[in-house]
Design a protein around this motif. Sequence first.
Motif, PDB file in Angstrom:
ATOM      1  N   ALA A   1       0.816  -1.219   0.000  1.00 23.86           N
ATOM      2  CA  ALA A   1       0.000   0.000   0.000  1.00 23.86           C
ATOM      3  C   ALA A   1       0.849   1.270   0.000  1.00 23.86           C
ATOM      4  O   ALA A   1       0.792   2.065  -0.945  1.00 23.86           O
ATOM      5  N   ARG A   2       1.598   1.490   1.037  1.00 23.26           N
ATOM      6  CA  ARG A   2       2.398   2.731   1.122  1.00 23.26           C
ATOM      7  C   ARG A   2       3.465   2.814   0.037  1.00 23.26           C
ATOM      8  O   ARG A   2       3.615   3.867  -0.593  1.00 23.26           O
TER       9      ARG A   2
ATOM     10  N   ALA B   1       3.769   5.746  -7.177  1.00 24.56           N
ATOM     11  CA  ALA B   1       2.832   6.445  -8.064  1.00 24.56           C
ATOM     12  C   ALA B   1       3.079   7.947  -8.045  1.00 24.56           C
ATOM     13  O   ALA B   1       3.096   8.599  -9.088  1.00 24.56           O
ATOM     14  N   LEU B   2       3.279   8.501  -6.862  1.00 27.07           N
ATOM     15  CA  LEU B   2       3.489   9.947  -6.747  1.00 27.07           C
ATOM     16  C   LEU B   2       4.845  10.374  -7.303  1.00 27.07           C
ATOM     17  O   LEU B   2       4.972  11.476  -7.844  1.00 27.07           O
ATOM     18  N   GLU B   3       5.844   9.518  -7.186  1.00 26.34           N
ATOM     19  CA  GLU B   3       7.180   9.845  -7.691  1.00 26.34           C
ATOM     20  C   GLU B   3       7.267   9.772  -9.204  1.00 26.34           C
ATOM     21  O   GLU B   3       8.125  10.415  -9.806  1.00 26.34           O
ATOM     22  N   ASN B   4       6.392   8.997  -9.828  1.00 25.37           N
ATOM     23  CA  ASN B   4       6.528   8.716 -11.255  1.00 25.37           C
ATOM     24  C   ASN B   4       5.411   9.287 -12.120  1.00 25.37           C
ATOM     25  O   ASN B   4       5.080   8.727 -13.158  1.00 25.37           O
ATOM     26  N   THR B   5       4.839  10.409 -11.690  1.00 23.50           N
ATOM     27  CA  THR B   5       3.809  11.045 -12.494  1.00 23.50           C
ATOM     28  C   THR B   5       3.849  12.549 -12.279  1.00 23.50           C
ATOM     29  O   THR B   5       4.247  13.027 -11.218  1.00 23.50           O
ATOM     30  N   ASP B   6       3.468  13.281 -13.313  1.00 25.17           N
ATOM     31  CA  ASP B   6       3.343  14.732 -13.193  1.00 25.17           C
ATOM     32  C   ASP B   6       1.950  15.118 -12.704  1.00 25.17           C
ATOM     33  O   ASP B   6       1.727  16.229 -12.271  1.00 25.17           O
ATOM     34  N   ARG B   7       1.029  14.196 -12.816  1.00 25.55           N
ATOM     35  CA  ARG B   7      -0.342  14.450 -12.377  1.00 25.55           C
ATOM     36  C   ARG B   7      -0.543  13.779 -11.029  1.00 25.55           C
ATOM     37  O   ARG B   7      -0.246  12.607 -10.876  1.00 25.55           O
ATOM     38  N   ARG B   8      -1.052  14.555 -10.090  1.00 20.67           N
ATOM     39  CA  ARG B   8      -1.260  14.018  -8.747  1.00 20.67           C
ATOM     40  C   ARG B   8      -2.399  14.773  -8.090  1.00 20.67           C
ATOM     41  O   ARG B   8      -2.719  15.885  -8.474  1.00 20.67           O
ATOM     42  N   PRO B   9      -3.011  14.175  -7.074  1.00 20.66           N
ATOM     43  CA  PRO B   9      -4.093  14.859  -6.355  1.00 20.66           C
ATOM     44  C   PRO B   9      -3.580  16.143  -5.704  1.00 20.66           C
ATOM     45  O   PRO B   9      -2.413  16.259  -5.337  1.00 20.66           O
TER      46      PRO B   9
ATOM     47  N   SER C   1     -12.878  -1.099   3.923  1.00 19.51           N
ATOM     48  CA  SER C   1     -11.795  -1.930   3.419  1.00 19.51           C
ATOM     49  C   SER C   1     -10.486  -1.319   3.901  1.00 19.51           C
ATOM     50  O   SER C   1     -10.216  -0.145   3.650  1.00 19.51           O
ATOM     51  N   ASP C   2      -9.678  -2.102   4.592  1.00 21.24           N
ATOM     52  CA  ASP C   2      -8.440  -1.590   5.161  1.00 21.24           C
ATOM     53  C   ASP C   2      -7.292  -2.511   4.783  1.00 21.24           C
ATOM     54  O   ASP C   2      -7.296  -3.670   5.192  1.00 21.24           O
ATOM     55  N   PRO C   3      -6.389  -2.040   3.953  1.00 20.39           N
ATOM     56  CA  PRO C   3      -6.252  -0.687   3.417  1.00 20.39           C
ATOM     57  C   PRO C   3      -7.143  -0.487   2.200  1.00 20.39           C
ATOM     58  O   PRO C   3      -7.678  -1.441   1.636  1.00 20.39           O
ATOM     59  N   SER C   4      -7.289   0.753   1.812  1.00 23.44           N
ATOM     60  CA  SER C   4      -7.978   1.100   0.573  1.00 23.44           C
ATOM     61  C   SER C   4      -7.505   2.477   0.144  1.00 23.44           C
ATOM     62  O   SER C   4      -6.911   3.218   0.920  1.00 23.44           O
ATOM     63  N   PHE C   5      -7.764   2.795  -1.113  1.00 20.96           N
ATOM     64  CA  PHE C   5      -7.468   4.117  -1.651  1.00 20.96           C
ATOM     65  C   PHE C   5      -8.737   4.667  -2.263  1.00 20.96           C
ATOM     66  O   PHE C   5      -9.488   3.934  -2.912  1.00 20.96           O
TER      67      PHE C   5
ATOM     68  N   ALA D   1       0.951   0.895  -7.873  1.00 21.87           N
ATOM     69  CA  ALA D   1       1.367   2.210  -8.371  1.00 21.87           C
ATOM     70  C   ALA D   1       0.878   2.434  -9.797  1.00 21.87           C
ATOM     71  O   ALA D   1       0.419   3.532 -10.138  1.00 21.87           O
ATOM     72  N   SER D   2       0.950   1.425 -10.624  1.00 26.57           N
ATOM     73  CA  SER D   2       0.509   1.549 -12.014  1.00 26.57           C
ATOM     74  C   SER D   2      -0.976   1.912 -12.081  1.00 26.57           C
ATOM     75  O   SER D   2      -1.380   2.802 -12.841  1.00 26.57           O
ATOM     76  N   ASP D   3      -1.792   1.236 -11.283  1.00 26.93           N
ATOM     77  CA  ASP D   3      -3.224   1.558 -11.241  1.00 26.93           C
ATOM     78  C   ASP D   3      -3.450   2.986 -10.760  1.00 26.93           C
ATOM     79  O   ASP D   3      -4.265   3.718 -11.324  1.00 26.93           O
ATOM     80  N   LEU D   4      -2.733   3.383  -9.706  1.00 26.35           N
ATOM     81  CA  LEU D   4      -2.902   4.740  -9.172  1.00 26.35           C
ATOM     82  C   LEU D   4      -2.453   5.785 -10.192  1.00 26.35           C
ATOM     83  O   LEU D   4      -3.120   6.813 -10.363  1.00 26.35           O
ATOM     84  N   GLN D   5      -1.367   5.530 -10.891  1.00 29.67           N
ATOM     85  CA  GLN D   5      -0.911   6.475 -11.917  1.00 29.67           C
ATOM     86  C   GLN D   5      -1.952   6.632 -13.016  1.00 29.67           C
ATOM     87  O   GLN D   5      -2.201   7.748 -13.488  1.00 29.67           O
ATOM     88  N   ASP D   6      -2.576   5.546 -13.427  1.00 33.85           N
ATOM     89  CA  ASP D   6      -3.635   5.625 -14.436  1.00 33.85           C
ATOM     90  C   ASP D   6      -4.785   6.500 -13.955  1.00 33.85           C
ATOM     91  O   ASP D   6      -5.322   7.314 -14.701  1.00 33.85           O
ATOM     92  N   VAL D   7      -5.149   6.346 -12.682  1.00 36.46           N
ATOM     93  CA  VAL D   7      -6.229   7.142 -12.103  1.00 36.46           C
ATOM     94  C   VAL D   7      -5.827   8.612 -12.020  1.00 36.46           C
ATOM     95  O   VAL D   7      -6.602   9.504 -12.352  1.00 36.46           O
ATOM     96  N   PHE D   8      -4.598   8.867 -11.578  1.00 34.41           N
ATOM     97  CA  PHE D   8      -4.106  10.247 -11.527  1.00 34.41           C
ATOM     98  C   PHE D   8      -4.120  10.875 -12.914  1.00 34.41           C
ATOM     99  O   PHE D   8      -4.523  12.027 -13.087  1.00 34.41           O
TER     100      PHE D   8
END
Length: 93
Positions: free
Chosen positions: A8-9, A15-23, A51-55, A81-88
């Motif tokens: 999770a972490r 995801a945050l390190e490898n994208t220009d788009r972030r929340p 659900s623990d953990p969840s995003f 991370a790949s899924d989160l980057q797609d969402v970002f």
Amino acid sequence: MCGGHGPARPGVRLALENTDRRPDQLLTVFAEQDPEATARMLSYFVDIPPSDPSFVLFKDGELVFFMPRHRIETRDARAVASDLQDVFDEFCQ
């Protein structure tokens, strides 16, 4: 496969390190440590079981993405991370 909260972490960090788009804002709620914050967070998506953990990702006050425990714990950090980057990429500026 990784057990527990293992990916999770690290997945979020990658995801945050490898994208220009972030929340615009990032928030962490620890269920066992802050029951009030947990209850408040869960009130924003009452139709989804805890659900623990969840995003989750909100855009303009609306829930646009939810990743439950089974999509985190059964995969490695890079896959999460790949899924989160797609969402970002889809929802963030």
